[in-house]
Design a protein around this motif. Structure first.
Motif, PDB file in Angstrom:
ATOM      1  N   ILE A 146       0.847  -1.198   0.000  1.00  0.00           N
ATOM      2  CA  ILE A 146       0.000   0.000   0.000  1.00  0.00           C
ATOM      3  C   ILE A 146       0.879   1.243   0.000  1.00  0.00           C
ATOM      4  O   ILE A 146       0.626   2.200  -0.747  1.00  0.00           O
ATOM      5  N   GLU A 147       1.907   1.260   0.844  1.00  0.00           N
ATOM      6  CA  GLU A 147       2.843   2.389   0.871  1.00  0.00           C
ATOM      7  C   GLU A 147       3.519   2.569  -0.490  1.00  0.00           C
ATOM      8  O   GLU A 147       3.715   3.702  -0.937  1.00  0.00           O
ATOM      9  N   ASP A 203       0.953   4.160  -2.785  1.00  0.00           N
ATOM     10  CA  ASP A 203       0.663   5.521  -2.319  1.00  0.00           C
ATOM     11  C   ASP A 203       1.805   6.466  -2.686  1.00  0.00           C
ATOM     12  O   ASP A 203       1.566   7.617  -3.070  1.00  0.00           O
ATOM     13  N   ASN A 204       3.041   5.980  -2.578  1.00  0.00           N
ATOM     14  CA  ASN A 204       4.196   6.804  -2.926  1.00  0.00           C
ATOM     15  C   ASN A 204       4.185   7.159  -4.416  1.00  0.00           C
ATOM     16  O   ASN A 204       4.460   8.303  -4.793  1.00  0.00           O
ATOM     17  N   LEU A 232       1.528   7.362  -6.332  1.00  0.00           N
ATOM     18  CA  LEU A 232       0.424   8.304  -6.511  1.00  0.00           C
ATOM     19  C   LEU A 232       0.838   9.704  -6.076  1.00  0.00           C
ATOM     20  O   LEU A 232       0.588  10.687  -6.777  1.00  0.00           O
ATOM     21  N   ASP A 233       1.492   9.807  -4.924  1.00  0.00           N
ATOM     22  CA  ASP A 233       1.890  11.109  -4.379  1.00  0.00           C
ATOM     23  C   ASP A 233       2.986  11.790  -5.185  1.00  0.00           C
ATOM     24  O   ASP A 233       3.015  13.017  -5.276  1.00  0.00           O
ATOM     25  N   TYR A 243      -1.709  10.055 -10.764  1.00  0.00           N
ATOM     26  CA  TYR A 243      -2.666   8.957 -10.929  1.00  0.00           C
ATOM     27  C   TYR A 243      -2.333   8.051 -12.111  1.00  0.00           C
ATOM     28  O   TYR A 243      -2.454   6.830 -12.009  1.00  0.00           O
ATOM     29  N   TRP A 290       0.375   5.741 -11.190  1.00  0.00           N
ATOM     30  CA  TRP A 290      -0.146   4.774 -10.218  1.00  0.00           C
ATOM     31  C   TRP A 290      -0.955   3.694 -10.917  1.00  0.00           C
ATOM     32  O   TRP A 290      -0.790   2.503 -10.659  1.00  0.00           O
ATOM     33  N   ASN A 296       0.027  -0.192 -10.987  1.00  0.00           N
ATOM     34  CA  ASN A 296      -0.909  -1.127 -10.370  1.00  0.00           C
ATOM     35  C   ASN A 296      -1.336  -2.203 -11.362  1.00  0.00           C
ATOM     36  O   ASN A 296      -1.401  -3.388 -11.015  1.00  0.00           O
ATOM     37  N   TRP A 305      -4.701  -5.007  -0.783  1.00  0.00           N
ATOM     38  CA  TRP A 305      -4.439  -4.614  -2.164  1.00  0.00           C
ATOM     39  C   TRP A 305      -5.184  -5.533  -3.126  1.00  0.00           C
ATOM     40  O   TRP A 305      -5.804  -5.066  -4.089  1.00  0.00           O
TER      41      TRP A 305
END
Length: 73
Positions: free
Chosen positions: A5-6, A9-10, A12-13, A17, A20, A24, A66
């Motif tokens: 998840i981290e 998220d990293n 994405l940040d 998107y 990401w 994914n 996930w």
């Protein structure tokens, strides 16, 4: 090491998107194969597939969360 998840998220940040979503989709494709490619990928990315978090009175793997998220799509 980070949990899966981290990891996402990293992405994405820091990359947005679209990056990401692409990462994914690639990981999900590897996950669905019947070989060790997903595990090999996770190790190369420094992802701890055994990392878990408390959920109610037990622990749940971040990997399970996930997978559930991807099955919902």
């Amino acid at each position: 090491m980070k949990n899966i998840i981290e990891y996402f998220d990293n992405i994405l940040d820091t990359e947005g998107y679209d990056a990401w979503e692409e990462a994914n989709a690639k990981a999900w494709e590897l996950y669905e194969r019947d070989d060790d490619s997903f595990i090999t990928w996770a190790e190369a990315e420094g992802i701890d597939l055994e990392a878990s978090r408390p959920l109610l009175r037990s622990e749940v793997l971040y990997l399970s969360s996930w997978v559930w998220d991807n099955l919902d799509e």
